[in-house]
Design an enzyme around this catalytic site. Sequence first.
Site, PDB file in Angstrom:
ATOM      1  N   SER A  20       0.777  -1.171   0.167  1.00 33.77           N
ATOM      2  CA  SER A  20       0.079  -0.007   0.004  1.00 33.77           C
ATOM      3  C   SER A  20       0.828   1.358   0.225  1.00 33.77           C
ATOM      4  O   SER A  20       1.907   1.410   0.703  1.00 33.77           O
ATOM      5  CB  SER A  20      -0.776   0.105   1.178  1.00 33.77           C
ATOM      6  OG  SER A  20      -1.424   1.023   1.144  1.00 33.77           O
ATOM      7  N   ASN A  98      -6.649  -0.707   1.042  1.00 33.00           N
ATOM      8  CA  ASN A  98      -6.156  -0.345   2.290  1.00 33.00           C
ATOM      9  C   ASN A  98      -6.832   0.690   2.828  1.00 33.00           C
ATOM     10  O   ASN A  98      -7.139   1.659   2.119  1.00 33.00           O
ATOM     11  CB  ASN A  98      -4.558   0.080   2.009  1.00 33.00           C
ATOM     12  CG  ASN A  98      -4.020   0.393   3.259  1.00 33.00           C
ATOM     13  OD1 ASN A  98      -4.112   1.672   3.897  1.00 33.00           O
ATOM     14  ND2 ASN A  98      -2.928  -0.553   3.814  1.00 33.00           N
ATOM     15  N   CYS A 128      -0.343   3.516  10.180  1.00 32.05           N
ATOM     16  CA  CYS A 128       0.430   4.783   9.614  1.00 32.05           C
ATOM     17  C   CYS A 128       0.955   5.758  10.587  1.00 32.05           C
ATOM     18  O   CYS A 128       0.225   6.136  11.676  1.00 32.05           O
ATOM     19  CB  CYS A 128      -0.362   5.563   8.752  1.00 32.05           C
ATOM     20  SG  CYS A 128       0.287   7.008   8.086  1.00 32.05           S
ATOM     21  N   THR A 191       5.817   1.088   8.082  1.00 32.62           N
ATOM     22  CA  THR A 191       7.234   1.712   8.383  1.00 32.62           C
ATOM     23  C   THR A 191       7.467   2.061   9.806  1.00 32.62           C
ATOM     24  O   THR A 191       6.677   2.318  10.580  1.00 32.62           O
ATOM     25  CB  THR A 191       7.252   3.013   7.678  1.00 32.62           C
ATOM     26  OG1 THR A 191       6.186   3.956   8.079  1.00 32.62           O
ATOM     27  CG2 THR A 191       7.073   2.846   6.395  1.00 32.62           C
ATOM     28  N   GLY A 215      12.266   0.204   3.140  1.00 29.66           N
ATOM     29  CA  GLY A 215      13.317  -0.279   2.461  1.00 29.66           C
ATOM     30  C   GLY A 215      14.167  -1.259   3.105  1.00 29.66           C
ATOM     31  O   GLY A 215      13.771  -1.593   4.207  1.00 29.66           O
ATOM     32  N   GLY A 263       7.256  -2.889  -1.293  1.00 29.32           N
ATOM     33  CA  GLY A 263       6.861  -1.452  -1.122  1.00 29.32           C
ATOM     34  C   GLY A 263       7.891  -0.475  -1.821  1.00 29.32           C
ATOM     35  O   GLY A 263       7.969  -0.438  -2.968  1.00 29.32           O
TER      36      GLY A 263
HETATM   37  C1  LIG Z   1       5.600   6.291   0.167  1.00 26.29           C
HETATM   38  C2  LIG Z   1       5.006   5.350   1.054  1.00 26.29           C
HETATM   39  C3  LIG Z   1       3.597   5.361   1.282  1.00 26.29           C
HETATM   40  C4  LIG Z   1       2.996   4.636   2.033  1.00 26.29           C
HETATM   41  N1  LIG Z   1       1.757   4.490   2.224  1.00 26.29           N
HETATM   42  C5  LIG Z   1       0.847   3.393   2.963  1.00 26.29           C
HETATM   43  C6  LIG Z   1      -0.312   3.609   3.126  1.00 26.29           C
HETATM   44  O1  LIG Z   1      -1.334   4.532   2.531  1.00 26.29           O
HETATM   45  N2  LIG Z   1      -1.146   2.597   3.979  1.00 26.29           N
HETATM   46  C7  LIG Z   1      -0.403   1.702   4.562  1.00 26.29           C
HETATM   47  O2  LIG Z   1      -0.820   0.767   5.206  1.00 26.29           O
HETATM   48  N3  LIG Z   1       1.049   1.722   4.310  1.00 26.29           N
HETATM   49  C8  LIG Z   1       1.650   2.564   3.577  1.00 26.29           C
HETATM   50  N4  LIG Z   1       2.870   2.380   3.391  1.00 26.29           N
HETATM   51  C9  LIG Z   1       3.594   1.329   4.073  1.00 26.29           C
HETATM   52  C10 LIG Z   1       4.260   0.238   3.185  1.00 26.29           C
HETATM   53  O3  LIG Z   1       2.951  -0.236   2.698  1.00 26.29           O
HETATM   54  C11 LIG Z   1       4.919  -0.835   3.864  1.00 26.29           C
HETATM   55  O4  LIG Z   1       4.205  -1.296   4.865  1.00 26.29           O
HETATM   56  C12 LIG Z   1       6.270  -0.401   4.251  1.00 26.29           C
HETATM   57  O5  LIG Z   1       6.896   0.805   3.299  1.00 26.29           O
HETATM   58  C13 LIG Z   1       7.373  -1.579   4.519  1.00 26.29           C
HETATM   59  O6  LIG Z   1       7.587  -2.060   3.177  1.00 26.29           O
HETATM   60  P1  LIG Z   1       8.975  -1.497   2.307  1.00 26.29           P
HETATM   61  O7  LIG Z   1      10.053  -1.559   3.242  1.00 26.29           O
HETATM   62  O8  LIG Z   1       8.871  -2.665   1.241  1.00 26.29           O
HETATM   63  O9  LIG Z   1       8.495  -0.397   1.471  1.00 26.29           O
HETATM   64  C14 LIG Z   1       3.840   3.484   2.564  1.00 26.29           C
HETATM   65  C15 LIG Z   1       5.239   3.284   2.282  1.00 26.29           C
HETATM   66  C16 LIG Z   1       5.736   4.147   1.635  1.00 26.29           C
HETATM   67  C17 LIG Z   1       7.087   4.051   1.498  1.00 26.29           C
END
Ligand SMILES: Cc1cc2nc3c(=O)[nH]c(=O)nc-3n(C[C@H](O)[C@H](O)[C@H](O)COP(=O)(O)O)c2cc1C
Length: 302
Positions: A20, A98, A128, A191, A215, A263
Amino acid sequence: MNTSINFAGIKMKNPVTVASGTFGYGREYSKFFDLSKLGGIITKGTSLKPKSGNKPPRVCETPSGMLNSIGLQNPGVEYFAENDLPFLKKFDTAIIVNACGSTIDDYIDVCKILDTLDIDGVELNLSCPNVKEGCMAFGSSYQGVKEVTSRVRKVLNKPLIVKLTPNVSNIAEIAKGAEDGGADAVSLINTLLGMKIDIEKRRPVLANNTGGISGPAIRPLAVRMVYEVSQAVSIPILGMGGIINGEDAIEFMLAGASAISIGAGNFANPYTSINTIKEIEEYMKKHEIENISDIVGQVKMN
Ligand SMILES: Cc1cc2nc3c(=O)[nH]c(=O)nc-3n(C[C@H](O)[C@H](O)[C@H](O)COP(=O)(O)O)c2cc1C
């Protein structure tokens, strides 16, 4: 070789979904590859009414990851239903929305609408870190998560996945709150709260001061949390946090994730999810694995 899975009642052709907020509603990435190749798409956090999000700057680079404080900018569920869902329905992939809100009633109202739409499931964002109300405020305690989940459960007949925050001391206990509230699955991790300072201006780089780190930097934390949660609940886990290739995806599955999400990896390379699917298949061939589900939770602890 069978890569298909049934994740909490959602049929997917492979365990790879996009996380998401990192894939919008799919339009931009559809220019790079056929979205039907994905196991599933998890949409941007969608609220009852449109949200403009936080003030810029809202993203910045960190070593092996990024910080973001988008603040759930989205066009609202009605716009999504009329404009984005018809586009997504052109593809043969699971669509999971989401859902976010500031109050419990917001979550209930948005989920009532989502329940009427042609989607495969809902991921409830209780995690969030970039908004003052709702989300992580509910997601940081067993009781908060159980209450929102059980009240949403009453209005939502579709598969319900609860997304957890890592910004707690005991994520397994929080996951239990989701299970006890009636969730069909949990997803983790969102995050981790972080901050970057511009040393010339002596001010935080993000206008919101803090933001969420995603990341590869967060991967070992996420793997540990997926393992802990897998030991505490019996509902399936959607694992994420720093996955950028097949090797990472397999690691999460061995730790206990039945499916995974990519993500920030999508930003670094738009083909990350497609490459990950190929690399999972290569691993299956190399290790003569017939069903991808057979490796879930198969880590042998020392
Ligand atoms: C720019 C950005 C926007 C995100 N927006 C959402 C969101 O709207 N809802 C949500 O549940 N998580 C959101 N996330 C979290 C990601 O879905 C994910 O849980 C998190 O980034 C960890 O995964 P990754 O390390 O592969 O990015 C966002 C992450 C990023 C980087």
